[in-house]
Scaffold this active site. Sequence first.
Site, PDB file in Angstrom:
ATOM      1  N   ASN A  97      -2.363 -16.077  -1.306  1.00 34.33           N
ATOM      2  CA  ASN A  97      -3.246 -15.830  -2.456  1.00 34.33           C
ATOM      3  C   ASN A  97      -2.681 -14.767  -3.386  1.00 34.33           C
ATOM      4  OD1 ASN A  97      -3.693 -13.859  -0.455  1.00 34.33           O
ATOM      5  ND2 ASN A  97      -5.796 -13.497  -1.116  1.00 34.33           N
ATOM      6  N   ASP A 307      -9.636 -11.130   8.467  1.00 33.35           N
ATOM      7  CA  ASP A 307      -9.863 -11.648   7.111  1.00 33.35           C
ATOM      8  C   ASP A 307      -9.742 -10.511   6.093  1.00 33.35           C
ATOM      9  OD1 ASP A 307     -10.134 -13.987   5.655  1.00 33.35           O
ATOM     10  OD2 ASP A 307     -12.281 -13.745   5.383  1.00 33.35           O
TER      11      ASP A 307
END
Length: 417
Positions: A97, A307
């Site tokens: 990302n 995460d």
Amino acid sequence: MNILLKNTTIVDSSNKRLHLKKRDMLIKNGVIDKIASKITPPSRTKIIDHKNLHVSAGWFDSSVSFGEPGYEERETIENGLKTAAKSGFTDIVLNANTNPVPDSSSDIVFLKNAAKDSATSLHPLGTLTLKGAGTDLAELYDMKNAGAVGFYDFKSPIENANLLKIALQYAQNFNGLVHSFPLDTKIAGRGVVNEGPVSTKLGLKGIPALAEELQIARDLFILEYAGGKLHIPTLSTSNAVKLVSEAKKKGLDVSCSVAIHNLFATDDVLEEYDSNFKVMPPLRTKKDAKALIKGLKEGVIDFVCSDHTPINIEEKRVEFDNASPGSLGLETFFGILNQIFELETAISLLTKGRARYQLETPSIKEGEKACLTLFDPMAEYTFVKKDIVSTSKNSMFLERTMKGRVFGVICNNQIVN
């Protein structure tokens, strides 16, 4: 470099001879040279002798985001790996990302080269589709050869069912691992939190559990038809656990993970509209959290991840609806996990998962490369901003009590403490 760990408790359930025993451990030039009740250190040896020192095989995290390239203000690779090492992680899987996203072999080579001299090893994911746009497959085979451990359009569901089918079929040729984020965007709409009494009370648009479960059901049907290897990252609902359990009973090659914050926090914490609690998938209910914990214990959920998602302050200090989702997770991972599970279970969860990504699992044996995490499982402290090593400070765990303090890692013939 010589390092001597003095009077350390070894946590390694795979080795009954050493498990929970106190030993000295001598490391020479990055290799475990000797494990014994007492070792006299050679000259020029760094001695580590913390109170209540424990050691385990190095920890693994399957979902970490930094920022470089493109979002260096969030986190650079160098500081991100320093954060991971200080948090106890010797291996991390890096999400795709960045800007631009890694969708070619040259992008994967850049990421690998940027991390090559670090104590913590970086294992990059490439995007599944070109530019992460969800339209055409990226250069999967070339990226795999360059070092990509899987393929994932980060937090972007694969809306085209045929594209997922083709990806699973194609990746079988080189044993590639396809990731599919579990979200049906039509059902989720513009939701920002879990749909339920809390979202209604706060006047926030909700994401129903159905949005996750429909996508998982679809993906599992496609997997059953196409074959291949599928990973479903960050489950968040109780019915999602049931769907994966049924698929595994059928013999499908599927794995899944859960984010640490979905085990610990629920949507009840949203009362203050604190955007640090805005994550994707959203925080769900106590029922969901209990089902996720049970799923980990029973092996339905394969591993837990941080995460870890650094977000700069400008994207968090806005109205809740407009804030970017994500929370830091590396620095607090052990301190939270160690409250949810017994120590041996927590360490087992922290050290598993590498095999799914075709990575070597380290062991604590004489003659093996030292890949170790050092920690005190009993130390308690309040996590405050000065404890954050990350450049970004968007942690939902600020002012929370942590159980367990990490001293650092010894890996790749380096020590970070």
